[in-house]
Write a protein that holds these residues in place. Structure first.
Motif, short mmCIF file in Angstrom:
data_model
loop_
_atom_site.label_atom_id
_atom_site.label_comp_id
_atom_site.label_asym_id
_atom_site.label_seq_id
_atom_site.Cartn_x
_atom_site.Cartn_y
_atom_site.Cartn_z
N ASN A 59 22.93 -37.21 -12.03
CA ASN A 59 23.14 -36.12 -11.06
C ASN A 59 24.22 -36.53 -10.05
O ASN A 59 24.66 -37.68 -10.03
CB ASN A 59 21.84 -35.77 -10.33
CG ASN A 59 21.24 -36.97 -9.61
OD1 ASN A 59 21.77 -37.42 -8.60
ND2 ASN A 59 20.17 -37.53 -10.15
N GLY A 60 24.61 -35.58 -9.20
CA GLY A 60 25.69 -35.83 -8.24
C GLY A 60 25.31 -36.81 -7.14
O GLY A 60 26.15 -37.59 -6.68
N THR A 61 24.08 -36.76 -6.71
CA THR A 61 23.63 -37.67 -5.65
C THR A 61 23.69 -39.12 -6.15
O THR A 61 24.17 -40.01 -5.44
CB THR A 61 22.19 -37.32 -5.22
OG1 THR A 61 22.11 -35.92 -4.98
CG2 THR A 61 21.80 -38.07 -3.96
N CYS A 86 26.37 -30.68 2.68
CA CYS A 86 24.99 -30.59 2.25
C CYS A 86 24.36 -31.98 2.32
O CYS A 86 25.05 -33.00 2.30
CB CYS A 86 24.85 -29.89 0.90
SG CYS A 86 25.14 -30.87 -0.52
N PRO A 88 22.76 -34.26 0.52
CA PRO A 88 22.96 -35.43 -0.35
C PRO A 88 24.21 -36.26 -0.02
O PRO A 88 24.22 -37.47 -0.28
CB PRO A 88 23.10 -34.83 -1.76
CG PRO A 88 22.42 -33.51 -1.68
CD PRO A 88 22.62 -33.02 -0.29
N SER A 89 25.25 -35.64 0.56
CA SER A 89 26.46 -36.40 0.90
C SER A 89 26.09 -37.58 1.79
O SER A 89 26.57 -38.71 1.59
CB SER A 89 27.47 -35.52 1.63
OG SER A 89 27.72 -34.33 0.92
N VAL A 131 34.23 -34.77 1.68
CA VAL A 131 33.56 -33.76 0.87
C VAL A 131 34.51 -32.57 0.75
O VAL A 131 34.96 -32.04 1.75
CB VAL A 131 32.24 -33.29 1.54
CG1 VAL A 131 31.52 -32.29 0.65
CG2 VAL A 131 31.34 -34.48 1.85
N ASP A 157 33.43 -36.71 -2.52
CA ASP A 157 32.31 -35.91 -3.00
C ASP A 157 32.89 -34.60 -3.54
O ASP A 157 33.31 -33.73 -2.76
CB ASP A 157 31.31 -35.66 -1.87
CG ASP A 157 30.10 -34.82 -2.31
OD1 ASP A 157 30.18 -34.18 -3.37
OD2 ASP A 157 29.09 -34.82 -1.58
N ALA A 159 31.30 -32.48 -5.68
CA ALA A 159 30.21 -31.71 -6.29
C ALA A 159 30.51 -30.21 -6.30
O ALA A 159 29.99 -29.47 -7.13
CB ALA A 159 28.90 -31.98 -5.55
N GLN A 160 31.36 -29.77 -5.35
CA GLN A 160 31.68 -28.34 -5.27
C GLN A 160 33.14 -28.08 -5.61
O GLN A 160 33.66 -27.00 -5.31
CB GLN A 160 31.36 -27.83 -3.86
CG GLN A 160 29.92 -28.09 -3.45
CD GLN A 160 29.53 -27.43 -2.14
OE1 GLN A 160 30.34 -26.79 -1.48
NE2 GLN A 160 28.28 -27.60 -1.75
N SER A 181 28.87 -33.24 -9.45
CA SER A 181 27.54 -32.78 -9.81
C SER A 181 27.68 -31.64 -10.80
O SER A 181 28.60 -30.82 -10.67
CB SER A 181 26.81 -32.28 -8.57
OG SER A 181 25.67 -31.52 -8.95
N TYR A 183 24.88 -29.75 -11.34
CA TYR A 183 23.70 -28.94 -11.00
C TYR A 183 23.97 -27.51 -11.51
O TYR A 183 25.12 -27.05 -11.46
CB TYR A 183 23.53 -29.00 -9.47
CG TYR A 183 22.31 -28.29 -8.94
CD1 TYR A 183 21.07 -28.90 -8.98
CD2 TYR A 183 22.42 -27.01 -8.39
CE1 TYR A 183 19.94 -28.24 -8.48
CE2 TYR A 183 21.31 -26.35 -7.90
CZ TYR A 183 20.08 -26.97 -7.95
OH TYR A 183 18.97 -26.31 -7.46
N LYS A 186 26.60 -25.08 -9.92
CA LYS A 186 27.97 -25.50 -9.58
C LYS A 186 28.99 -24.77 -10.47
O LYS A 186 28.60 -24.17 -11.48
CB LYS A 186 28.11 -27.02 -9.73
CG LYS A 186 27.06 -27.82 -8.98
CD LYS A 186 27.31 -27.90 -7.48
CE LYS A 186 26.05 -28.30 -6.77
NZ LYS A 186 26.09 -29.29 -5.76
C1 LIG Z 1 25.21 -30.40 -5.20
C2 LIG Z 1 25.82 -31.36 -4.24
C3 LIG Z 1 25.48 -32.73 -4.24
C4 LIG Z 1 24.34 -33.28 -5.04
O1 LIG Z 1 24.43 -33.07 -6.40
P1 LIG Z 1 23.08 -33.15 -7.27
O2 LIG Z 1 23.59 -33.10 -8.68
O3 LIG Z 1 22.27 -31.98 -6.90
O4 LIG Z 1 22.41 -34.44 -6.96
C5 LIG Z 1 26.17 -33.58 -3.41
N1 LIG Z 1 27.14 -33.13 -2.59
C6 LIG Z 1 27.48 -31.83 -2.54
C7 LIG Z 1 28.59 -31.40 -1.63
C8 LIG Z 1 26.82 -30.90 -3.34
O5 LIG Z 1 27.16 -29.61 -3.28
#
Ligand SMILES: *Cc1c(COP(=O)(O)O)cnc(C)c1O
Length: 368
Positions: A59-61, A86, A88-89, A131, A157, A159-160, A181, A183, A186
């Motif tokens: 996963n992204g985290t 968010c 998790p960052s 991020v 980061d 993830a987005q 990520s 998820y 996304k």
């Molecule tokens: C979704 C997200 C994460 C975490 O990703 P996961 O796959 O849910 O662990 C981390 N940082 C940002 C900016 C996110 O949008």
């Protein structure tokens, strides 16, 4: 008319045959963790981003955690993180045993403000975690310059920000490593948890690959204590089936953003997202700053329009980070965003009539 915030079923139906075929063919290999399906996705994603190394993760985290861990970030270290992102960052930093140090974001893009970063640097700072929030590219050149001047790692980061461009490079390929990520919601989403890391650094890539696989590259080759964070093969096959459509989906998101822009830019009550010069935006989220935000959200809801608040908090206000003892007024820009931002539907499968309907409803709200 109904306008959902997201419609994953619609996307699936449009690509059902290729997704089903990919899932079934992987199922019948009975190789569920790692293996060919995962290797194929790693290669395909690395090629898209024009980067030599891609390591699939759970996963992204975990991707963020593994990067920081591989860079040796640990207790006593500080990592600068935007105050608005968010959870998790910042969670990944804390999970390494290091201290997240928050820096304010800028008014126009809600992204880490280089001017605020420099004054957060101390003798303990190890890295800057940027991020690319909502799909917009952070001020990577300025931040890279600051990181280089102070000999800090620059971690991204993403993830987005799948295929968000900054100049001629993609987000995730400009710092030491980029965390993605997949998820399900996304821009490129799996059918469960999944993530990956990209980097140009071969030695770091090997270390990160070990960290996500019990310290091993091969069976019983445990040279360090890592963790279990691997991509499962069914997720990899879904991602490989969807990857060829990512650019088209991002293009549609940009088109939707333009349509919102055309119809809403004259309203003084809403401030629309702006795109940094020399970059493009992949609009994972289309967040506007709206006056009387909560009332607007309710108004849209009663008209069948689903919106979301990203995020109802700043990181220094989250319970888990109370121990850092930031005062309320520490981040004047980030502080206001949880009360003003409203994310409008922007998923690729949205049609023009739906966007027009959303814009009409927003105009009605402010003109009543
Ligand atoms: C979704 C997200 C994460 C975490 O990703 P996961 O796959 O849910 O662990 C981390 N940082 C940002 C900016 C996110 O949008």
């Amino acid at each position: 008319m109904k306008v959902p915030f997201l419609d994953l079923e619609l996307q699936y139906k449009q690509h059902q045959s290729s997704i089903d075929a990919a899932l079934l063919s992987t199922l019948y290999t009975f190789s569920f963790i790692g293996g060919d399906a995962v290797n194929r996705f790693e290669t395909a994603f690395a090629d898209k981003l024009q980067v030599p190394h891609c390591i699939a993760t759970g996963n992204g985290t975990d991707s963020l955690f593994i990067i920081l861990n591989a860079l040796g970030v640990g207790p006593g270290d500080e990592v600068i993180v935007p105050a608005f992102s968010c959870f998790p960052s910042a969670e990944a930093v804390a999970r390494c045993g290091a201290k997240p140090v928050f820096a304010d974001v800028d008014e126009d893009h809600y992204l880490l403000d280089p001017d605020k970063v420099e004054r957060c640097i101390t003798g303990n700072t190890k890295a800057i975690l940027i991020v690319h929030l909502f799909g917009g590219a952070a001020a990577i050149q300025e931040l890279k310059e600051i990181a280089d001047r102070h000999q800090l790692h620059l971690v991204e980061d993403c993830a987005q920000a799948h295929l968000t461009r900054a100049g001629s490079s993609f987000a995730g390929t400009l710092g030491i490593a980029g965390a993605f990520s997949f998820y399900p919601t996304k821009n490129l989403g799996a059918y469960g948890d999944a993530g990956c890391i990209v980097t140009h650094d071969a030695a770091l890539a090997e270390r990160m690959r070990r960290l996500g696989n019990h310290g091993a590259l091969h069976k019983n080759d445990h040279v360090l204590a890592g963790t279990n964070s691997r991509m499962d093969a069914l997720q990899a096959s879904v991602l490989s089936a969807k990857l060829p459509f990512l650019e088209e989906w991002n293009r549609k998101r940009r088109q939707h953003a333009t349509r919102y822009q055309e119809q809403l830019s004259d309203l003084t009550e809403v401030r629309l997202p702006s795109v940094r010069e020399g970059t493009d935006h992949t609009f994972h989220i289309y967040a506007v700053r709206a006056r009387r935000r909560d009332l607007l959200k309710d108004w849209l809801q009663t008209r069948g329009i689903q919106t979301v608040v990203h995020y109802p908090y700043t990181l220094h206000n989250v319970e888990a980070f109370r121990y850092l003892n930031y005062s309320e007024g520490s981040f004047p820009v980030a502080h206001r965003l949880p009360h003003e931002l409203l994310s409008l539907p922007v998923f690729p499968e949205l049609n023009s009539a739906q966007i027009d309907y959303v814009c009409e409803a927003i105009r009605e709200f402010y003109c009543q």
